[in-house]
Design a protein around this motif. Structure first.
Motif, PDB file in Angstrom:
ATOM      1  N   MET A   1       0.970  -0.916  -0.039  1.00 60.75           N
ATOM      2  CA  MET A   1      -0.183   0.074   0.112  1.00 60.75           C
ATOM      3  C   MET A   1       0.834   1.049  -0.024  1.00 60.75           C
ATOM      4  SD  MET A   1      -3.018   0.758   2.571  1.00 60.75           S
ATOM      5  CE  MET A   1      -2.480   1.481   3.929  1.00 60.75           C
ATOM      6  N   VAL A   2       0.720   2.215  -1.083  1.00 60.17           N
ATOM      7  CA  VAL A   2       1.544   3.277  -1.013  1.00 60.17           C
ATOM      8  C   VAL A   2       0.753   4.553  -0.802  1.00 60.17           C
ATOM      9  CG1 VAL A   2       2.991   4.680  -2.615  1.00 60.17           C
ATOM     10  CG2 VAL A   2       2.606   2.296  -3.081  1.00 60.17           C
ATOM     11  N   MET A   3       1.292   5.157   0.244  1.00 65.58           N
ATOM     12  CA  MET A   3       0.549   6.282   0.899  1.00 65.58           C
ATOM     13  C   MET A   3       1.245   7.531   0.549  1.00 65.58           C
ATOM     14  SD  MET A   3      -0.690   5.190   4.678  1.00 65.58           S
ATOM     15  CE  MET A   3      -1.555   6.804   4.907  1.00 65.58           C
ATOM     16  N   TYR A   4       0.512   8.879   0.312  1.00 66.46           N
ATOM     17  CA  TYR A   4       1.201  10.049   0.131  1.00 66.46           C
ATOM     18  C   TYR A   4       0.207  10.968   0.721  1.00 66.46           C
ATOM     19  CZ  TYR A   4       3.250  14.189  -2.172  1.00 66.46           C
ATOM     20  OH  TYR A   4       3.730  15.199  -2.359  1.00 66.46           O
ATOM     21  N   LEU A   5       0.710  11.828   1.677  1.00 61.33           N
ATOM     22  CA  LEU A   5      -0.178  12.927   2.225  1.00 61.33           C
ATOM     23  C   LEU A   5      -1.286  12.675   2.827  1.00 61.33           C
ATOM     24  CD1 LEU A   5       0.957  15.637   2.691  1.00 61.33           C
ATOM     25  CD2 LEU A   5      -0.643  16.563   0.795  1.00 61.33           C
ATOM     26  N   GLY A   6      -1.399  11.463   3.317  1.00 57.05           N
ATOM     27  CA  GLY A   6      -2.673  10.926   4.087  1.00 57.05           C
ATOM     28  C   GLY A   6      -3.656   9.918   3.274  1.00 57.05           C
ATOM     29  N   HIS A   7      -3.240   9.966   1.826  1.00 60.33           N
ATOM     30  CA  HIS A   7      -4.313   9.259   0.957  1.00 60.33           C
ATOM     31  C   HIS A   7      -3.417   7.938   0.424  1.00 60.33           C
ATOM     32  CE1 HIS A   7      -6.959  12.613  -0.441  1.00 60.33           C
ATOM     33  NE2 HIS A   7      -5.998  13.184   0.008  1.00 60.33           N
ATOM     34  N   VAL A   8      -4.193   6.776   0.075  1.00 63.46           N
ATOM     35  CA  VAL A   8      -3.631   5.811  -0.364  1.00 63.46           C
ATOM     36  C   VAL A   8      -3.630   5.677  -1.865  1.00 63.46           C
ATOM     37  CG1 VAL A   8      -4.050   3.374  -0.835  1.00 63.46           C
ATOM     38  CG2 VAL A   8      -4.615   4.171   1.488  1.00 63.46           C
ATOM     39  N   VAL A   9      -2.492   5.925  -2.434  1.00 68.06           N
ATOM     40  CA  VAL A   9      -2.440   6.394  -3.786  1.00 68.06           C
ATOM     41  C   VAL A   9      -2.211   5.155  -4.802  1.00 68.06           C
ATOM     42  CG1 VAL A   9      -1.524   8.640  -3.777  1.00 68.06           C
ATOM     43  CG2 VAL A   9       0.088   6.878  -3.907  1.00 68.06           C
ATOM     44  N   GLU A  10      -1.723   4.095  -4.153  1.00 66.79           N
ATOM     45  CA  GLU A  10      -2.085   2.701  -4.934  1.00 66.79           C
ATOM     46  C   GLU A  10      -1.925   1.326  -3.974  1.00 66.79           C
ATOM     47  OE1 GLU A  10       0.625   0.423  -8.455  1.00 66.79           O
ATOM     48  OE2 GLU A  10       1.428   2.399  -7.783  1.00 66.79           O
ATOM     49  N   LEU A  11      -2.581   0.548  -4.337  1.00 62.91           N
ATOM     50  CA  LEU A  11      -2.699  -0.764  -3.580  1.00 62.91           C
ATOM     51  C   LEU A  11      -2.772  -1.989  -4.484  1.00 62.91           C
ATOM     52  CD1 LEU A  11      -3.293  -2.168  -0.659  1.00 62.91           C
ATOM     53  CD2 LEU A  11      -5.526  -1.542  -0.960  1.00 62.91           C
ATOM     54  N   GLY A  12      -1.920  -2.840  -4.317  1.00 59.27           N
ATOM     55  CA  GLY A  12      -2.040  -4.179  -4.810  1.00 59.27           C
ATOM     56  C   GLY A  12      -0.964  -5.188  -4.629  1.00 59.27           C
TER      57      GLY A  12
END
Length: 694
Positions: free
Chosen positions: A580-591
């Protein structure tokens, strides 16, 4: 002679020995160390903590403190022996001709002085130039280290800059007098991987621009490959192998160098089919070194009666320029043979969903002037609509730069914070609003944490056994003291520590051993979910392999769900089932790991992957350096959180990225990306990391 007139080697260290003297004994820190740095060359110095890398650097600066003493050998800088120089001569060279950049930038900056004053001091003191000239040079150097708005930066105080900006200022300060030799001691350890990539590129470019020679100290072999021309591998106070980067990486000729490479997660390593091989045993203490070869007790090729008979000298390796090794058996070993102890294990079956987060938000209210009142309350949006599931027996990695919200979400899960809104389901029980003190024992023991720094998590005045028993008491494990004592011993077995360690104090343990105690304590209550927050980043590479292997083994045995928070994408690729890739509080990619590590990527994932240093000369990487720092969570940008740093933004028409938060796009087989790019743009993405044919 002016500082630019010399054309021989910039630095020649020959047979250097350094000892520290205590009331009890002399402790030899460095023995028989030699290396040469030519003009414009970058020499890497690598090895585990305590091997003597920083001691060598401090000896070059002649800054060993009261207890340190050079007991043999010479250090020649441009042909002049630094070991016999007067304090006055040394003062003329330090800062002006030899500069040093330390690991922690704030240790080099005065918090009460503006950046401009601190930079101007260097040439004014060393070269006697005037204020106006010094200010001009400061502006030029700050522009060289790629900091925006140079005048504002020069008027700022250190605390007003981010960690990456502070480190760039320290580099600028070191370059103010255009030194001939720059010593960098782990200059990027405290930085995010994207900032690290930018700083490393910067150091290389400036080295070329100023013609500066470098001594680059690091434990990260990937970084050394990116920066250096030559390499010196150290073990327990000695140089064990030196040579060009390609010689040492591809034609290594010392068992320790080989063992070091086998313990780091290079592309192709896999936790089930090609697990890492940890170096057996422990690093010797300086006053307990073995006879003969220091690496002997941990070496696969050790020959009793030969390797432990006498001190072993450095010998040249036939056919290679400046390639030397400290090994008696160098010509007898088949260096191309595959490792003997490579074992394969079964993949942990992934079970049912044990943890589910839906639209989790965590906001903090911050008053700009809480002490005196007044001013509007502002909101820090630490986590924004976080949604994911974690399964039994699965390793889910959470990656992203500092400030992306990884640790905040872990605190909410642990009950150290409560959610602002959204839902956390642990085995179908809602826990998002229940602080840890209101949770039942079963919930507390079921979700445990392994922290980043093992030194801070143990009570220094309590034995190892007592600390584990204390956890068992808190979790209500065992009906009697005898039962708990037995369970404590079983936990020591689980983390592969000798049972005798139960009576030891934390100070008697190495970093890796302390982290094992932390893991034992986390599993004391039969934890089903373990949040591992950077659990190996404070450990040496060889110890990292053992600790990650241990976590995987415990997971297979207990079917634990592991949430692995990390910024090291090499370890993430090796360990995780999903990312799970996070940026500024958001999940920007998951796989799945394969999905996240191959295109199509979220533009932020692409930049993260390109920034990872990989210690393999056959890897080709596309270089994508992110400009600027992560925006503030108090004042996030409108639209897509990543749009201020995104190189793909121009591909999206109509300024959509700046107006709207992107929707979550579902790609193949559960792979999701939060981005406005079109399907055609995603399809055209190229791999960031390629392995070239040998």
């Amino acid at each position: 002679m002016t500082k630019w007139d010399y054309d021989g080697p910039i630095l020649e260290i020959e047979n250097l020995s350094i000892s520290f003297f205590t009331r009890l004994r002399e402790i030899p820190a460095v023995m028989d160390f030699s290396c040469t740095v030519q003009p414009g060359e970058a020499m890497g110095l690598v090895g585990e903590s305590g091997c003597g890398k920083s001691t060598v650097a401090l000896a070059v600066m002649r800054d060993l403190g009261k207890n340190g003493r050079i007991t043999g050998g010479t250090i020649r800088f441009k042909g002049r022996d630094l070991t016999t120089m007067t304090e006055e001569d040394l003062r003329a060279i330090r800062g002006s001709e030899i500069a040093m950049i330390y690991q922690e930038p704030m240790a080099s900056l005065n918090p009460a002085m503006r950046i401009g004053q601190q930079l101007m001091e260097v040439p004014m003191i060393h070269e006697g130039i005037g204020k106006d000239e010094a200010w001009k040079r400061a502006l030029e150097v700050v522009a060289d280290v790629r900091l925006p708005d140079t005048e504002r930066i020069l008027r700022s105080y250190p605390h007003q800059l981010s960690g990456g900006q502070q480190q760039r200022i320290v580099i600028a300060m070191a370059l103010m007098s255009k030194p001939a030799l720059l010593i960098l001691d782990e200059p990027t350890t405290a930085l995010d991987v994207t900032v690290e990539a930018a700083v490393v590129d910067l150091v290389k470019d400036l080295g070329r621009k100023y013609g500066t020679s470098m001594l680059f100290i690091s434990h990260n072999l990937g970084l050394v490959l990116d920066v250096c021309d030559q390499l010196c591998v150290m073990y327990s106070g000695e140089a064990v192998e030196t040579g060009s980067i390609t010689d040492v990486f591809d034609k290594m000729q010392h068992p320790y160098t080989q063992a070091l490479f086998r313990s780091i997660p290079l592309p192709g390593a896999d936790k089930t089919t090609r697990p890492l091989i940890a170096i057996p045993g422990n690093f010797p203490l300086p006053h307990e070194r073995p006879p003969g070869c220091n690496f002997g007790p941990r070496c696969d090729y050790f020959a009793a009666g030969r390797c432990d008979a006498a001190d072993i000298p450095m010998v040249a390796v036939a056919g290679h320029d400046r390639h030397e090794t400290r090994c008696l058996r160098v010509s007898e070993i088949d260096w191309a043979a595959p490792p003997k102890s490579a074992k394969t294990v079964e993949k942990t079956p992934i079970g049912k969903v044990v943890l589910k987060m839906e639209d989790l938000k965590k906001y903090y209210e911050v008053s700009p002037n809480a002490l005196f009142g007044g001013g509007e309350t502002r909101v820090v949006k630490a986590n924004e609509t976080l949604s994911f599931e974690a399964h039994e027996g699965e390793t889910l990695a959470i990656v992203g730069e500092s400030g992306c919200g990884k640790s905040t979400f872990a605190k909410v899960l642990m009950g150290l914070e409560t959610a602002t809104s959204g839902q956390i389901l642990l085995y179908d029980n809602e826990i998002q609003s229940t602080p840890i003190e209101a949770r039942n024992t079963e919930t507390v023991s079921g979700v445990q944490m392994v922290f980043q720094n093992p030194f801070d998590t143990l009570n220094p005045s309590m034995t190892v056994g007592r600390q584990i028993i204390r956890a068992l008491e808190v979790f209500g494990e065992g009906n009697s003291d005898a039962e708990r004592h037995q369970r404590m011993l079983e936990l020591l077995d689980l983390v592969k520590l000798p049972r005798a360690f139960a009576d030891r104090m934390p100070r008697q343990l190495s970093g890796g051993q302390k982290q094992r105690v932390g893991i034992a304590r986390a599993f004391a209550g039969g934890a089903k979910i373990v949040v591992a927050d950077e659990p190996v980043s404070a450990l040496d590479v060889s110890v990292q392999a053992a600790v990650t292997d241990l976590l995987m083994e415990i997971q297979r045995k207990n079917r634990t769900t592991l949430l692995f928070i990390s910024h090291d994408l090499s370890i993430v690729r090796y360990l995780s089932d999903r990312v799970m890739v996070m940026y500024l509080g958001h999940v920007v990619e998951l796989g799945t790991t394969d999905q996240v590590f191959s295109p199509p990527y979220h533009p932020y994932t692409e930049a993260l992957l390109s920034a990872v240093p990989i210690a393999d000369t056959h890897v080709e990487k596309k270089r994508i350096v992110l400009e600027g720092d992560i925006p503030s969570a108090v004042n996030p940008p409108p639209g897509c959180p990543f749009q201020t740093r995104c190189r793909w933004k121009s591909k999206v028409p109509g300024g959509l990225c700046e107006r709207e938060v992107p929707p979550v796009r579902m790609l193949a087989d559960g792979h999701q990306i939060k981005c406005h790019l079109s399907d055609a743009e995603f399809a055209a993405m190229e791999p960031v990391i390629k392995i070239a044919a040998e």
